[in-house]
Design an enzyme around this catalytic site. Structure first.
Site, short mmCIF file in Angstrom:
data_model
loop_
_atom_site.label_atom_id
_atom_site.label_comp_id
_atom_site.label_asym_id
_atom_site.label_seq_id
_atom_site.Cartn_x
_atom_site.Cartn_y
_atom_site.Cartn_z
N SER A 27 -36.06 17.61 -0.67
CA SER A 27 -36.73 16.46 -0.05
C SER A 27 -36.54 16.47 1.47
CB SER A 27 -36.14 15.17 -0.62
OG SER A 27 -36.61 14.05 0.09
N CYS A 140 -27.91 10.01 0.96
CA CYS A 140 -28.19 10.29 2.37
C CYS A 140 -26.91 10.10 3.18
CB CYS A 140 -29.28 9.37 2.91
SG CYS A 140 -29.53 9.64 4.68
N ASN A 201 -26.91 17.26 -1.56
CA ASN A 201 -27.44 16.75 -0.30
C ASN A 201 -26.51 17.30 0.79
OD1 ASN A 201 -28.76 15.20 1.72
ND2 ASN A 201 -29.17 13.55 0.24
N GLY A 252 -28.77 24.22 -1.54
CA GLY A 252 -27.72 24.29 -0.52
C GLY A 252 -27.68 25.70 0.06
N GLY A 274 -34.45 24.35 1.30
CA GLY A 274 -34.47 23.29 2.30
C GLY A 274 -34.52 23.83 3.71
O1 RRO Z 1 -33.20 11.24 6.80
C1 RRO Z 1 -32.07 11.76 6.85
O2 RRO Z 1 -31.34 11.68 7.84
C2 RRO Z 1 -31.51 12.51 5.70
C3 RRO Z 1 -31.66 12.13 4.38
BR1 RRO Z 1 -32.70 10.69 3.85
C4 RRO Z 1 -30.99 12.86 3.37
O3 RRO Z 1 -31.04 12.56 2.16
N1 RRO Z 1 -30.24 13.91 3.75
C5 RRO Z 1 -30.11 14.28 5.04
O4 RRO Z 1 -29.41 15.25 5.34
N2 RRO Z 1 -30.76 13.57 6.00
#
Ligand code: RRO
Length: 304
Positions: A27, A140, A201, A252, A274
């Site tokens: 994402s 996040c 994440n 990752g 990612g």
């Molecule tokens: O937008 C972000 O700073 C962010 C999100 Br939502 C997330 O889930 N993971 C990340 O590393 N940055």
């Protein structure tokens, strides 16, 4: 499908979805709407991901964190983006119609600042035919309240118990690596009705301005990603896959087919690309082809 490396080069089932291969996006790391503007219809003809995960949507629109938002590392980066997005209504009006034209299932990533907000998002997207599944971002690193829900098994149970009845769509819980017992959080998510978990994440990190010694990032700390986190991701995916029976989406630091294969061997059903997509927007197609070659499978037909 190769028996030695299951799921590597041919179709793969995931939460009732039939995907052409096991490579999806993480994402927030690939803007499919901007990419279509840049690359035209060719992007859709050979779409690099087997499913598309949207960037995080919140109930209210957000500007995101103050700049600077990025810091480059020797093998990766730190981001402090802070979830800029159009909010639920802006997403439904502008992004969903465009993303529904993609040739692969759409997974919408949502985040709430309370269980009630997550419930609003799950209900709203749960009734949309364009949406194949939801990913709940409880991880996040750049918003404190997001982390609290995702780091604690009890909080995850409470959240899932609240939102699980609101939608029949598959719910994927995106786990934080910034927790003391990630498998315990995964088990709690599974017990409360999650259909899958995804991890990792980013890992909280920091950089200092070389001249002033002050925090470089506008958000002070940020999330570390890229090859530098790969070994941590592999260990956490391995531990979580051993702890749950639901599918695991591993991610990752995946930069090549070998990295994807490692995560599959560690127990992942799908692998997300990612940070590598920022360096090379076509990376995911290359990685899917490299993965198929390693498994002795034909290259995914959707990528040829
Ligand atoms: O937008 C972000 O700073 C962010 C999100 Br939502 C997330 O889930 N993971 C990340 O590393 N940055």
């Amino acid at each position: 499908m190769s028996a030695e490396h299951p799921g590597a080069g041919t179709g793969v089932g995931f939460c009732g979805l039939e995907l052409a291969h096991p490579i999806i996006n993480a994402s927030g790391t690939f803007d499919a709407i901007a990419a279509r503007r840049a690359f035209g219809e060719e992007l859709l003809e050979r779409f690099p991901f087997a499913a598309f995960v949207s960037k995080t949507v919140t109930v209210a629109p957000r500007q995101g964190n103050p700049p600077p938002r990025l810091w480059e590392l020797a093998a990766g980066m730190i981001n402090s983006i802070g979830l800029p997005n159009k909010g639920l209504h802006g997403y439904l009006e502008h992004d969903l119609p465009a993303l529904s034209e993609l040739p692969v299932p759409l997974i919408v990533n949502v985040m709430g600042f309370s269980a009630a907000e997550v419930a609003t998002l799950v209900e709203a997207f749960g009734e949309r035919d364009e949406v194949a599944a939801l990913e709940l971002n409880v991880s996040c690193p750049n918003v404190e309240t997001g982390l609290v829900m995702g780091a604690d098994p009890h909080e995850i149970s409470l959240l899932l118990e609240r939102v699980r009845p609101l939608s029949a769509k598959p719910l994927i819980v995106k786990l934080t690596p910034n927790a003391s017992d990630v498998p315990a959080v995964a088990r709690a998510a599974e017990a409360a009705g999650a259909d899958a978990v995804s991890l990792i994440n980013t890992i909280r990190g920091m950089a200092l301005h070389p001249a002033t010694g002050e925090a470089w990032l506008g958000g002070i700390t940020g999330g570390v990603s890229g090859p530098t986190v790969r070994a941590i991701a592999l260990a956490q995916v391995h531990a979580v896959a051993a702890a749950v029976s639901i599918p695991v989406v591993g991610m990752g630091g995946v930069a090549g087919g070998r990295d994807a294969l490692d995560l599959l061997r560690a127990g992942a059903t799908l692998v997300a690309v990612g940070t590598e997509s920022f360096r090379d927007p076509a990376a995911a197609a290359r990685i899917a082809q490299e993965l198929a070659a390693l498994a002795g499978d034909p290259a995914p037909a959707s990528l040829i």
